[in-house]
Design a protein around this motif. Structure first.
Motif, short mmCIF file in Angstrom:
data_model
loop_
_atom_site.label_atom_id
_atom_site.label_comp_id
_atom_site.label_asym_id
_atom_site.label_seq_id
_atom_site.Cartn_x
_atom_site.Cartn_y
_atom_site.Cartn_z
N GLY A 174 0.80 -1.21 0.00
CA GLY A 174 0.00 0.00 0.00
C GLY A 174 0.83 1.26 0.00
O GLY A 174 2.06 1.21 0.14
N TRP A 175 0.13 2.36 -0.20
CA TRP A 175 0.72 3.69 -0.10
C TRP A 175 -0.07 4.51 0.91
O TRP A 175 -1.31 4.46 0.95
CB TRP A 175 0.67 4.40 -1.46
N PHE A 194 -4.26 6.74 4.71
CA PHE A 194 -4.25 5.72 3.67
C PHE A 194 -4.49 6.36 2.30
O PHE A 194 -5.32 7.27 2.17
CB PHE A 194 -5.35 4.71 3.98
N VAL A 195 -3.80 5.86 1.28
CA VAL A 195 -4.00 6.33 -0.09
C VAL A 195 -4.52 5.21 -0.98
O VAL A 195 -5.55 5.36 -1.63
CB VAL A 195 -2.70 6.90 -0.68
N ALA A 196 -3.81 4.09 -1.01
CA ALA A 196 -4.18 3.00 -1.91
C ALA A 196 -3.58 1.70 -1.43
O ALA A 196 -2.55 1.69 -0.76
CB ALA A 196 -3.71 3.30 -3.33
N THR A 197 -4.24 0.59 -1.80
CA THR A 197 -3.74 -0.73 -1.46
C THR A 197 -3.98 -1.68 -2.61
O THR A 197 -4.93 -1.50 -3.40
CB THR A 197 -4.40 -1.25 -0.17
N ILE A 198 -3.14 -2.71 -2.70
CA ILE A 198 -3.25 -3.69 -3.78
C ILE A 198 -2.94 -5.07 -3.23
O ILE A 198 -1.98 -5.25 -2.48
CB ILE A 198 -2.32 -3.31 -4.94
N GLY A 199 -3.76 -6.05 -3.60
CA GLY A 199 -3.51 -7.42 -3.22
C GLY A 199 -2.41 -8.05 -4.06
O GLY A 199 -1.98 -7.47 -5.07
N TRP A 200 -1.97 -9.23 -3.65
CA TRP A 200 -0.77 -9.76 -4.30
C TRP A 200 -0.99 -10.20 -5.73
O TRP A 200 -0.05 -10.33 -6.50
CB TRP A 200 -0.09 -10.84 -3.48
N GLY A 205 -9.88 7.84 -9.42
CA GLY A 205 -9.94 8.42 -10.76
C GLY A 205 -8.71 9.21 -11.14
O GLY A 205 -8.56 9.58 -12.31
N ARG A 206 -7.83 9.47 -10.18
CA ARG A 206 -6.61 10.23 -10.47
C ARG A 206 -5.35 9.41 -10.24
O ARG A 206 -4.36 9.58 -10.96
CB ARG A 206 -6.55 11.49 -9.59
N PHE A 207 -5.35 8.55 -9.23
CA PHE A 207 -4.19 7.73 -8.89
C PHE A 207 -4.43 6.28 -9.30
O PHE A 207 -5.57 5.79 -9.26
CB PHE A 207 -3.93 7.77 -7.38
N THR A 208 -3.34 5.60 -9.66
CA THR A 208 -3.40 4.19 -10.00
C THR A 208 -2.27 3.45 -9.30
O THR A 208 -1.10 3.80 -9.50
CB THR A 208 -3.29 3.97 -11.51
N ILE A 209 -2.62 2.45 -8.52
CA ILE A 209 -1.62 1.61 -7.87
C ILE A 209 -1.42 0.36 -8.71
O ILE A 209 -2.38 -0.18 -9.29
CB ILE A 209 -2.03 1.26 -6.42
N SER A 210 -0.19 -0.11 -8.80
CA SER A 210 0.12 -1.33 -9.54
C SER A 210 1.35 -1.96 -8.91
O SER A 210 2.01 -1.36 -8.06
CB SER A 210 0.35 -1.03 -11.02
N ARG A 211 1.65 -3.17 -9.33
CA ARG A 211 2.80 -3.87 -8.79
C ARG A 211 3.38 -4.82 -9.81
O ARG A 211 2.67 -5.28 -10.73
CB ARG A 211 2.43 -4.63 -7.51
N TYR A 247 4.54 7.32 1.67
CA TYR A 247 5.20 6.13 2.19
C TYR A 247 4.61 4.88 1.56
O TYR A 247 3.39 4.74 1.46
CB TYR A 247 5.00 6.03 3.71
N CYS A 248 5.49 3.97 1.16
CA CYS A 248 5.02 2.68 0.73
C CYS A 248 5.10 1.72 1.92
O CYS A 248 5.89 1.94 2.85
CB CYS A 248 5.82 2.15 -0.45
N ALA A 249 4.29 0.68 1.86
CA ALA A 249 4.23 -0.27 2.96
C ALA A 249 3.92 -1.66 2.43
O ALA A 249 3.25 -1.81 1.41
CB ALA A 249 3.17 0.16 3.97
N ALA A 250 4.41 -2.66 3.15
CA ALA A 250 4.16 -4.04 2.79
C ALA A 250 3.77 -4.82 4.04
O ALA A 250 4.29 -4.57 5.13
CB ALA A 250 5.39 -4.65 2.14
N ALA A 251 2.87 -5.76 3.85
CA ALA A 251 2.43 -6.61 4.95
C ALA A 251 3.11 -7.97 4.87
O ALA A 251 3.77 -8.29 3.89
CB ALA A 251 0.91 -6.76 4.89
#
Length: 127
Positions: A34-35, A46-52, A65-71, A94-98
């Motif tokens: 996440g970011w 919190f800004v955004a999160t993405i599953g694995w 509609g403005r930001f896009t998270i990817s991995r 900040y980026c973060a990982a679980a």
């Protein structure tokens, strides 16, 4: 374990930036990432999160509609593409990982669910 965030900078309102966060020391290919951001005098939000598997994604309302998270799991890297930037987006990002999770669709919105954090990258949007 280290998360290295980069890509921040100074941009005019309406501009774009792409943040990157490269992880090292272990694989996060089965971890939600996440970011978050923290503006001066405010709490981290919190800004955004993405599953694995990248199939589960969620954004805070103010960036939808403005930001896009990817991995890219092969590169152990998460990205945040930020378009149509506004002065209110100014913050340290900040980026973060679980830790690894058993399901591809698990995502986290709360900072307390993340165990690993990057050092932050400054984003400044001028009006």
């Amino acid at each position: 374990v280290q998360l290295q965030a980069s890509g921040g900078g100074l941009v005019q309102a309406g501009g774009s930036l792409r943040l990157s966060c490269a992880a090292s020391g272990r694989s996060f290919s089965r971890s939600p990432m996440g970011w978050f951001r923290q503006a001066p005098g405010k709490e981290r939000e919190f800004v955004a999160t993405i599953g694995w598997s990248s199939q589960s994604i969620y954004y805070t309302d103010s960036v939808k509609g403005r930001f896009t998270i990817s991995r890219e799991n092969a590169k152990n890297t998460v990205y945040l593409q930020m378009n149509s930037l506004k002065p209110e987006d100014t913050a340290v990002y900040y980026c973060a990982a679980a830790d690894p999770v058993p399901s591809y669709n698990i995502i986290y919105f709360r900072a307390r669910n993340y165990n690993y954090w990057g050092q932050g990258t400054q984003v400044t949007v001028s009006s």
